[in-house]
Write an enzyme that holds these catalytic residues in place. Structure first.
Site, PDB file in Angstrom:
ATOM      1  N   GLY A  25       0.774  -1.284   0.018  1.00  0.00           N
ATOM      2  CA  GLY A  25      -0.155   0.078   0.087  1.00  0.00           C
ATOM      3  C   GLY A  25       0.681   1.260  -0.105  1.00  0.00           C
ATOM      4  O   GLY A  25       0.170   2.435  -0.034  1.00  0.00           O
ATOM      5  N   TYR A  35      -3.119  -1.720   7.020  1.00  0.00           N
ATOM      6  CA  TYR A  35      -4.335  -1.857   6.547  1.00  0.00           C
ATOM      7  C   TYR A  35      -5.465  -2.072   7.613  1.00  0.00           C
ATOM      8  O   TYR A  35      -5.167  -3.082   8.173  1.00  0.00           O
ATOM      9  CB  TYR A  35      -4.535  -2.727   5.296  1.00  0.00           C
ATOM     10  CG  TYR A  35      -4.159  -2.255   3.959  1.00  0.00           C
ATOM     11  CD1 TYR A  35      -3.707  -0.866   3.907  1.00  0.00           C
ATOM     12  CD2 TYR A  35      -3.931  -3.162   3.015  1.00  0.00           C
ATOM     13  CE1 TYR A  35      -3.522  -0.467   2.389  1.00  0.00           C
ATOM     14  CE2 TYR A  35      -3.781  -2.547   1.713  1.00  0.00           C
ATOM     15  CZ  TYR A  35      -3.357  -1.444   1.573  1.00  0.00           C
ATOM     16  OH  TYR A  35      -2.972  -0.798   0.249  1.00  0.00           O
ATOM     17  N   LYS A 220      -1.259  -0.784 -12.830  1.00  0.00           N
ATOM     18  CA  LYS A 220      -1.048   0.729 -12.242  1.00  0.00           C
ATOM     19  C   LYS A 220       0.399   0.831 -11.247  1.00  0.00           C
ATOM     20  O   LYS A 220       0.526  -0.202 -10.603  1.00  0.00           O
ATOM     21  CB  LYS A 220      -2.181   1.158 -11.377  1.00  0.00           C
ATOM     22  CG  LYS A 220      -2.056   2.808 -11.005  1.00  0.00           C
ATOM     23  CD  LYS A 220      -3.443   3.157 -10.594  1.00  0.00           C
ATOM     24  CE  LYS A 220      -3.594   2.975  -8.993  1.00  0.00           C
ATOM     25  NZ  LYS A 220      -4.892   3.245  -8.509  1.00  0.00           N
ATOM     26  N   LYS A 222       2.845   3.116  -8.731  1.00  0.00           N
ATOM     27  CA  LYS A 222       2.767   4.506  -7.837  1.00  0.00           C
ATOM     28  C   LYS A 222       4.111   5.339  -8.293  1.00  0.00           C
ATOM     29  O   LYS A 222       4.972   4.870  -8.548  1.00  0.00           O
ATOM     30  CB  LYS A 222       2.748   3.960  -6.315  1.00  0.00           C
ATOM     31  CG  LYS A 222       1.794   3.493  -5.664  1.00  0.00           C
ATOM     32  CD  LYS A 222       0.728   4.301  -5.927  1.00  0.00           C
ATOM     33  CE  LYS A 222      -0.743   3.380  -5.129  1.00  0.00           C
ATOM     34  NZ  LYS A 222      -1.664   4.251  -4.814  1.00  0.00           N
ATOM     35  N   ASP A 250      -0.130   6.660 -10.500  1.00  0.00           N
ATOM     36  CA  ASP A 250      -0.815   7.251  -9.619  1.00  0.00           C
ATOM     37  C   ASP A 250       0.062   8.233  -8.653  1.00  0.00           C
ATOM     38  O   ASP A 250       1.009   7.279  -7.923  1.00  0.00           O
ATOM     39  CB  ASP A 250      -1.511   6.244  -8.314  1.00  0.00           C
ATOM     40  CG  ASP A 250      -2.406   6.596  -7.333  1.00  0.00           C
ATOM     41  OD1 ASP A 250      -2.502   7.844  -7.255  1.00  0.00           O
ATOM     42  OD2 ASP A 250      -3.157   5.782  -6.704  1.00  0.00           O
ATOM     43  N   GLU A 276      -3.401   9.624 -11.919  1.00  0.00           N
ATOM     44  CA  GLU A 276      -4.570   9.466 -10.820  1.00  0.00           C
ATOM     45  C   GLU A 276      -3.997  10.302  -9.796  1.00  0.00           C
ATOM     46  O   GLU A 276      -2.879  10.362  -9.538  1.00  0.00           O
ATOM     47  CB  GLU A 276      -4.654   7.970 -10.243  1.00  0.00           C
ATOM     48  CG  GLU A 276      -5.437   7.748  -8.944  1.00  0.00           C
ATOM     49  CD  GLU A 276      -5.737   6.206  -8.604  1.00  0.00           C
ATOM     50  OE1 GLU A 276      -5.788   5.384  -9.667  1.00  0.00           O
ATOM     51  OE2 GLU A 276      -5.886   6.341  -7.585  1.00  0.00           O
ATOM     52  N   GLU A 303     -10.869   8.459  -4.643  1.00  0.00           N
ATOM     53  CA  GLU A 303     -10.746   7.477  -3.505  1.00  0.00           C
ATOM     54  C   GLU A 303     -10.780   8.761  -2.188  1.00  0.00           C
ATOM     55  O   GLU A 303     -11.179   7.970  -1.138  1.00  0.00           O
ATOM     56  CB  GLU A 303      -9.563   6.725  -3.368  1.00  0.00           C
ATOM     57  CG  GLU A 303      -8.356   7.395  -3.477  1.00  0.00           C
ATOM     58  CD  GLU A 303      -6.966   6.521  -3.700  1.00  0.00           C
ATOM     59  OE1 GLU A 303      -6.939   6.187  -4.682  1.00  0.00           O
ATOM     60  OE2 GLU A 303      -6.327   6.361  -2.653  1.00  0.00           O
ATOM     61  N   ASP A 326     -15.164   5.699  -3.886  1.00  0.00           N
ATOM     62  CA  ASP A 326     -14.536   4.781  -2.992  1.00  0.00           C
ATOM     63  C   ASP A 326     -15.885   4.276  -2.113  1.00  0.00           C
ATOM     64  O   ASP A 326     -16.498   5.064  -1.671  1.00  0.00           O
ATOM     65  CB  ASP A 326     -13.664   5.477  -2.077  1.00  0.00           C
ATOM     66  CG  ASP A 326     -13.008   4.382  -1.067  1.00  0.00           C
ATOM     67  OD1 ASP A 326     -11.693   4.340  -1.270  1.00  0.00           O
ATOM     68  OD2 ASP A 326     -13.615   4.071  -0.041  1.00  0.00           O
ATOM     69  N   HIS A 353     -12.130   2.590  -6.991  1.00  0.00           N
ATOM     70  CA  HIS A 353     -11.256   2.357  -5.935  1.00  0.00           C
ATOM     71  C   HIS A 353     -11.068   0.919  -5.237  1.00  0.00           C
ATOM     72  O   HIS A 353     -12.046   0.804  -4.867  1.00  0.00           O
ATOM     73  CB  HIS A 353     -10.776   3.503  -4.964  1.00  0.00           C
ATOM     74  CG  HIS A 353      -9.680   3.295  -4.066  1.00  0.00           C
ATOM     75  ND1 HIS A 353     -10.010   3.621  -2.728  1.00  0.00           N
ATOM     76  CD2 HIS A 353      -8.394   2.918  -4.120  1.00  0.00           C
ATOM     77  CE1 HIS A 353      -8.745   3.239  -1.996  1.00  0.00           C
ATOM     78  NE2 HIS A 353      -7.896   2.970  -3.038  1.00  0.00           N
ATOM     79  N   ALA A 354     -10.058   0.351  -5.147  1.00  0.00           N
ATOM     80  CA  ALA A 354     -10.227  -0.921  -4.332  1.00  0.00           C
ATOM     81  C   ALA A 354      -8.713  -1.214  -3.958  1.00  0.00           C
ATOM     82  O   ALA A 354      -7.705  -0.588  -3.832  1.00  0.00           O
ATOM     83  CB  ALA A 354     -10.896  -2.095  -5.334  1.00  0.00           C
ATOM     84  N   GLU A 383     -10.246  -1.300 -10.217  1.00  0.00           N
ATOM     85  CA  GLU A 383      -8.914  -1.472  -9.393  1.00  0.00           C
ATOM     86  C   GLU A 383      -9.152  -2.979  -8.528  1.00  0.00           C
ATOM     87  O   GLU A 383     -10.235  -3.513  -8.343  1.00  0.00           O
ATOM     88  CB  GLU A 383      -8.698  -0.466  -8.431  1.00  0.00           C
ATOM     89  CG  GLU A 383      -7.356  -0.707  -7.819  1.00  0.00           C
ATOM     90  CD  GLU A 383      -6.762   0.524  -7.029  1.00  0.00           C
ATOM     91  OE1 GLU A 383      -7.792   1.172  -7.034  1.00  0.00           O
ATOM     92  OE2 GLU A 383      -5.627   0.487  -6.688  1.00  0.00           O
TER      93      GLU A 383
HETATM   94 MG   LIG Z   1      -4.888   6.050  -5.585  1.00  0.00          MG
END
Ligand SMILES: [Mg+2]
Length: 432
Positions: A25, A35, A220, A222, A250, A276, A303, A326, A353-354, A383
């Site tokens: 994440g 999380y 995707k 980051k 993103d 994103e 999100e 979201d 968003h997921a 996602e």
């Molecule tokens: Mg994102």
């Protein structure tokens, strides 16, 4: 025919999974995510029927969401489920427009995330009461009945209930009658799980390869800590997935509008489907400036769009190209459905968003609802990141990079008892 049942209690647990150990994440602003879920269980006088709902957070502050739920409980305890279903929107306003709590919102922040958990549990309870998966319960409602459950406050300058009824009625004409057809629908997904920012080049390469072998075609990654490293990582991932597969990036809001315009200029040669959260997700006008500076590029956000009013502005102002709703940021379907309707009216594709905890389980229902009740767009994508799926009794299933339609009753976020007991932040053996 359902037998009348009554709600007798609401239980809240602060559940946190130690995902920061593995850099899961991680992005430009969130570097140590544990999380977590504000996990709500609605008990009824029937031992076999309870509603389960959650909102997703990333560690500290989950306790604040849990505390907020205490203020909502009395609105449903001792109510019969039939009555709850009939008065759902009224109760939604009691919570989201609570005359004292709204001062620490309104319609945003901790109390709104908590409202999402609370109403997600209510929708789960009602759909289980009818013995249907949530998506099927919603699809089976008459348009007028469905719209009595959703809020049009502050958005009827952009979409009216009459327009919404028309959208749904037109779509209902072409919903497949055959349940087998609906249940065998698969829904295309993209994976974020190869490109977390805390992963080394080697780990990202290895994972991207693995996902490619499993049939994924949309990836995707980051970006946003350092543009030279972003370029380097885009090179790596393009090398692995080739030009025939789809890449998105993103930056999780870290860039200013000016940074964003410059950095998109550096990255657009990698043929990016969308950028994103290229800047603060409150900056509707800033998004528009970025779009105007790069008319050939597409922007996505959602999100952290805190409510349907901001979505309205993003959509009406042509500040986004993809709505990334979201399921735990907006206050459940009562607020998500109006956003889906506005997206439909303006022909904006919805790409939920997921990932996180339970988000994949939630959006698999929302995707079907949007596809069959609202959207006339032909582009569908969602996602997926399989973080924490091992803790769910019925996690979202993926085949060849697509979601499989869930068929069990409810809204799909029941966490296994042993995971709850181990990772309860107050009482679990992991944390104590
Ligand atoms: Mg994102």
């Amino acid at each position: 025919m359902c037998v009348t049942m009554k709600i007798i209690d609401v239980i809240v647990r602060d559940i946190r999974f130690p995902t920061s150990k593995d850099n899961i994440g991680t992005d430009s602003l969130h570097i140590d995510c544990d999380y977590s879920a504000t996990y709500v269980t609605i008990l009824t006088d029937d031992n076999n029927l309870s509603g389960v709902g959650l909102t997703f957070t990333i560690g500290k502050g989950n306790d604040l969401c849990c505390k907020s739920i205490d203020y909502f409980k009395d609105f449903i305890i001792n109510r019969e489920i039939d009555e709850l279903e009939k008065n759902l929107l009224f109760i939604w306003y009691q919570v989201t427009d609570h005359s004292q709590l709204r001062w620490v919102g309104p319609n945003k922040g901790v109390v709104h995330l908590a409202a999402a958990a609370f109403f997600n549990a209510i929708w789960d309870l009602i759909s289980k009461y009818y013995n249907k998966p949530l998506w099927k319960y919603v699809l089976d409602l008459q348009p007028e009945e469905l719209l009595k459950k959703v809020s049009f406050s502050y958005i009827n300058d952009v979409i009216t209930e009459d327009e919404a009824i028309e959208i749904i009625k037109e779509k209902k004409k072409i919903i497949p009658n055959n349940l087998d057809v609906l249940e065998s629908t698969i829904f295309p997904a993209y994976t974020t799980a190869a490109g977390w920012l805390g992963y080394s080049d080697e780990k990202m390469k290895k994972l991207a390869n693995e996902y490619l072998q499993k049939g994924w075609t949309h990836f995707k990654m980051k970006v946003g800590q350092d543009i030279e490293r972003d370029i380097h990582r885009c090179d790596i991932i393009r090398n692995v997935i080739g030009n025939e597969n789809i890449l998105m990036v993103d930056s999780n809001q870290i860039w200013s509008v000016k940074d964003s315009i410059e950095n998109i200029n550096e990255l657009k040669k990698y043929n990016i489907l969308f950028f994103e959260e290229p800047t603060s997700t409150d900056d509707i006008l800033g998004f528009r400036k970025i779009k105007d500076a790069h008319p050939g590029e597409k922007l996505a956000t959602g999100e952290m769009i805190q409510n349907k009013i901001l979505f309205k502005q993003f959509i009406e102002n042509n500040s986004l190209d993809f709505s990334q709703i979201d399921s735990c940021r907006l206050a459940s379907l009562n607020e998500i459905i109006p956003v889906l309707l506005m997206s439909s009216k303006f022909d904006i594709p919805v790409i939920p968003h997921a990932g996180g905890v339970g988000l994949c389980e939630y959006v698999q229902h929302i995707n079907i609802i949007n596809k069959f009740l609202f959207s006339n767009n032909t582009f569908f994508l969602c996602e997926y990141a399989d973080s924490c799926s091992e803790h769910f009794e019925n996690p979202a299933q993926i085949i060849n990079g697509s979601y499989v339609t869930p068929t069990k009753p409810g809204y799909s976020v029941k966490i296994k008892d042993n995971s709850l007991n181990k990772f309860d932040y107050n009482t679990g053996v992991y944390w104590n």
